[in-house]
Each structure stands twice: as structure tokens, then as C-alpha cells.
Design a protein around this motif. Sequence first.
Motif, PDB file in Angstrom:
ATOM      1  N   TRP A   1       0.825  -1.205   0.000  1.00  0.00           N
ATOM      2  CA  TRP A   1       0.000   0.000   0.000  1.00  0.00           C
ATOM      3  C   TRP A   1       0.863   1.260   0.000  1.00  0.00           C
ATOM      4  CZ3 TRP A   1      -4.727   1.380  -1.042  1.00  0.00           C
ATOM      5  CH2 TRP A   1      -5.738   0.404  -1.063  1.00  0.00           C
TER       6      TRP A   1
ATOM      7  N   LYS B   1       2.283   2.480  -3.234  1.00  0.00           N
ATOM      8  CA  LYS B   1       1.355   3.271  -4.044  1.00  0.00           C
ATOM      9  C   LYS B   1       1.399   4.736  -3.634  1.00  0.00           C
ATOM     10  CE  LYS B   1      -1.885  -0.624  -4.406  1.00  0.00           C
ATOM     11  NZ  LYS B   1      -3.285  -1.100  -4.139  1.00  0.00           N
TER      12      LYS B   1
ATOM     13  N   ALA C   1      -7.648   2.906   0.634  1.00  0.00           N
ATOM     14  CA  ALA C   1      -6.730   2.813   1.777  1.00  0.00           C
ATOM     15  C   ALA C   1      -7.496   2.903   3.088  1.00  0.00           C
ATOM     16  CB  ALA C   1      -5.686   3.911   1.695  1.00  0.00           C
TER      17      ALA C   1
ATOM     18  N   SER D   1      -9.559  -0.151   3.766  1.00  0.00           N
ATOM     19  CA  SER D   1      -8.729  -1.335   4.027  1.00  0.00           C
ATOM     20  C   SER D   1      -8.111  -1.312   5.413  1.00  0.00           C
ATOM     21  CB  SER D   1      -7.623  -1.450   2.961  1.00  0.00           C
ATOM     22  OG  SER D   1      -8.184  -1.679   1.685  1.00  0.00           O
TER      23      SER D   1
END
Length: 312
Positions: A103, A106, A145, A148
Motif C-alpha cells: 500500500w 502506491k 486505503a 482497508s
Amino acid sequence: MKLAQSAAAVLLAAVISLQAGPGAIYAAGAKAGTSTAAASTASTVKSHSNDVYNHMLSLLKSPAKQAEAVSYLEKNIRQATPAQATTMLLKLENAEKANLDAWNNKFFKDSVQSKLMKLMKSGDDLTTLIRKTSDKSLKSLLTSARDSGYRLETSEGMFYLVLDYPRYQKVRSFVTADIQSYIDIMTAETKNPFANDAALSIGWTEVTKRALAQEKFLKSFPKSNRAAQVKELYQQYLNVSLHGLNNTPLFDYDTKKIDPKAKSALAAAVSKGDPSKSGYLKTLKGFLDVLKKNNDTLTPDVEKYRKSVSGA
């Protein structure tokens, strides 16, 4: 629901019958029926809790379903047993940790960093940024994000994600006592990390308060599944208590004198607590005693003491 209502109806009929006195045989039959219905209901509840548990674990097998797993946990955890709920939450935490680097890769892209630099203001969280931006790709990234289980932090000019432990407070009441305490410890650490840019970002009194909370956890739950994580955090706080940080040193680099505010906080913790019942406070008391003999100055004797108790 129909089964539960049936069990309740049987029980009510039994109570009324006993009060009316229809006879021992009918009463015994009603009691037997009630027991059967109750057993059937318990079996159904157990089966459903197992279904919830197994479905949660199946979602966690795929990183692509992490957001779905977060949502499912929050909506269904109350239907699992405390043991199942605890395992579900800890496995979610494991998954969030395992996928965190992917993550952050990104978010570390220059294009994302530059957009966040222009967009983010002090106090903004992911939800605020989602509302503020009109960039569809950025909005999608931020939403994914957040959903999650992550939150956005910034340090040394970089934006990055961390686990959103405060969000775990939503399901805190459904897990075991040790993990409730663990959630509280990690929530405090997430909302206000003890360090930023190699400097202490909380007060010295808060350092002692958190160290004592971590020590209490380790004493209360030595066999907890998260004892190792709390022990590691406690060791960091012990080292900070005796050394400070690079940009917040416990001793002045030039004069070698201890920071007065730090000393006051350490002394207050010792005086308010009981060093005979706390290894942390016993260590601080010994440290303060050595300091007193050395005029509150970092000398070889002081250095020797803190190395002996902290290993650093």
C-alpha cells in the motif's frame, strides 16, 4: 429467529401450566420440550458463529478483499464468540501489516506525494481528503486505503500509511480482555506517536504513563498473543526514559546535564507509584539515585547504570 421464538413460547407455556396446576406429567413434558428447543437454538447459534468466523478467514486469504474483510468484521463480529472474534481481529491486523508495504508503495509515488502536499492541511484525515479532492484517481486510492484499515501520517515531508488502530475501538468490546488492553495501547500510540523526526512528540510524563501501561499489560497477560509486541514497545519506552532521542536528548550534548523537565517527570512517576511492585519504577529510582550522586550529570557511572538496565 423463529426457532428462538418457539423456545420462548414453550417456556412460557410451561410456566403458565405449572402455575395453573395441570399435573406433573404435562409439566415434565413441557420441561423436556423446552430443553430440546434450547439445545437446538444453541446449536444453531454455534453454527452461525462458525459460519461468520470461517467467512472472515476466507476473505483474509486475498489482499484484494481486505476492505471487504474490514467491513465484514465490523458488521458481524458480535455474532462470533469472544475467542473467534479475537482471532478474527488479530488475523485482520496480521493481514493489514503484511499488505502495508504494498500500500505504501502506491503512496510513495511522486505524483501521489505531490498531490497530497498541495491538498493536505494539518488535522486532515483520509475521509477529509476524500471529500476535498476532485481528482478521481486520488479519491479512489484514498478511499481504498481508508476502507482497508489504514490512516495517513506524515513525517520528514513524506506521506505514508499506518494501521488505523483507533478504528479497532469499534469492535473492542467483543474481544478478550488482553486484546482490549492491546487495542488501547496501540490506539494511544497511533493517535499520538511518541516520536517524530527523531524527536519526542509527547511529554515526559506521558512517556512514563505509557511505559507503566505497557508493563501492566505484560504482568496481567504474560501469555497473550500480543505480549511480544507490547514487550518490544515497552523496551523502546524504557530506552527513551533513560536516553531520550537524538533530537530530544535526555542529557544536554554540551553540558551533559539532565533535562530538568525529564528528571521531574521521572521523579514524579517514582513518587506516585510503588517501585517495589514495578520493574520500570525500580529502574527509574535506581537511575535517579545514581544521578543524585553524580550531580545530575552524565558520567561514566550513570552510563554504566543505564546500560546495565536497558542494554543500550
